[in-house]
Design a protein around this motif. Sequence first.
Motif, PDB file in Angstrom:
ATOM      1  N   TRP A   1       0.811  -1.223   0.000  1.00 20.18           N
ATOM      2  CA  TRP A   1       0.000   0.000   0.000  1.00 20.18           C
ATOM      3  C   TRP A   1       0.844   1.271   0.000  1.00 20.18           C
ATOM      4  O   TRP A   1       0.313   2.365  -0.159  1.00 20.18           O
TER       5      TRP A   1
ATOM      6  N   ASP B   1      -2.058   2.627  -5.031  1.00 19.25           N
ATOM      7  CA  ASP B   1      -3.237   3.324  -4.515  1.00 19.25           C
ATOM      8  C   ASP B   1      -4.368   2.349  -4.227  1.00 19.25           C
ATOM      9  O   ASP B   1      -5.134   2.530  -3.277  1.00 19.25           O
ATOM     10  N   TYR B   2      -4.460   1.317  -5.072  1.00 24.66           N
ATOM     11  CA  TYR B   2      -5.537   0.340  -4.949  1.00 24.66           C
ATOM     12  C   TYR B   2      -4.961  -1.060  -5.147  1.00 24.66           C
ATOM     13  O   TYR B   2      -3.934  -1.236  -5.806  1.00 24.66           O
TER      14      TYR B   2
ATOM     15  N   ARG C   1      -9.943   1.208  -1.145  1.00 25.27           N
ATOM     16  CA  ARG C   1      -8.677   0.891  -1.802  1.00 25.27           C
ATOM     17  C   ARG C   1      -8.511  -0.588  -2.144  1.00 25.27           C
ATOM     18  O   ARG C   1      -7.629  -0.938  -2.930  1.00 25.27           O
TER      19      ARG C   1
ATOM     20  N   ARG D   1      -4.405   7.651  -3.506  1.00 31.42           N
ATOM     21  CA  ARG D   1      -4.631   7.222  -2.131  1.00 31.42           C
ATOM     22  C   ARG D   1      -3.325   7.008  -1.364  1.00 31.42           C
ATOM     23  O   ARG D   1      -3.327   7.067  -0.141  1.00 31.42           O
ATOM     24  N   ARG D   2      -2.242   6.703  -2.052  1.00 33.19           N
ATOM     25  CA  ARG D   2      -0.995   6.431  -1.347  1.00 33.19           C
ATOM     26  C   ARG D   2      -0.469   7.713  -0.700  1.00 33.19           C
ATOM     27  O   ARG D   2      -0.677   8.810  -1.207  1.00 33.19           O
TER      28      ARG D   2
END
Length: 332
Positions: free
Chosen positions: A19, A23-24, A36, A279-280
């Motif tokens: 992770w 991001d996913y 995610r 997201r990271r």
Amino acid sequence: MNYDCVRIFFTPENLRTDWNIADYGIDFDFMEFNDRHCRFPVGFIRGDRDKIMKRHLIGDEEINNKIKYNKFCAFMVSNSKPPTSDMRDMCFELLSEYKKVDSGGLFRNNVGGRIGNKLEWLKDYKFHLCFENSTYPGYLTEKLFDAFSAGCVPIYWGDTSLRISLDSENDHIESHCTKGGGGNFSHQYVNIDMTIPRIPKHLIEYHLNPKAFINAHNFPTLRDLIEEIKRMDNDHEAYKAMLREPVFLDNFNPFIEQENKLKSFLESICSQEPKNAFRRGEAIHLTDHRTRMEKNYNLPHLLKYYKLAKKINNILSWRTIPRDLIKKYKLK
């Protein structure tokens, strides 16, 4: 790794999502991580779904012909790298002492060459020895579903979550037993992991019927597993009963649901503006971690590690020579 974009990690192997650099993630893990993560066993995109769902509707004449005319057991492995392949290799050897197990892959091929159409080939067998290359809760590939699709009785090892207790009153699936059996002084006494993993019930989206296949994780040692296979091979009524069991419990068809889940997951990502889909994290230690990972993913590094791994694998392959020679001279 060289592009600063939204990264979606996908794996058909027994790997975890990192992770810090993705991001996913689309993998086999039973977990929740906001928007995610998506658990998607790749077995749900393989095999003939209709045949899998209607497998238990097989007629008496077809079953009797299978018992009378079909060969004993099929085995198909093309990639074999120790130590992950040891369990299926040992099971293949032990089962071959009872009856010939036909190997149609590149590994231990004994049918005159690699088989092209796996599903068509499997239709001629009563059993299919379909071990994963490693074991982990949720790690379910196409192997089990291919056996169901071809009308074989699967002999399966890999996804330990298939041993879950369906009548547990707790929030988590409890472990009822652990590893058992004797010492590791012989293949037949090698322990099989009988642990039932603790998985939150709401993460379990389908239940495979435990009566529809031979689950190696229900037996403490390979010897016990082999004895059960022998019993099923000689007890025609028990064999018929297993073939008549539906693959999934409660008449549930998870194929469409799993596909829709994956589709929704990807649509949720793609429907966002790229800058909003990240997201990271961007903390200093995460940036350093990504830099190290990106360096290791460079082609020269990959080639270096590949060559080293190949040398190690070649050295390890020599360990089977004494055992094979002993077996050869014993047969003489």
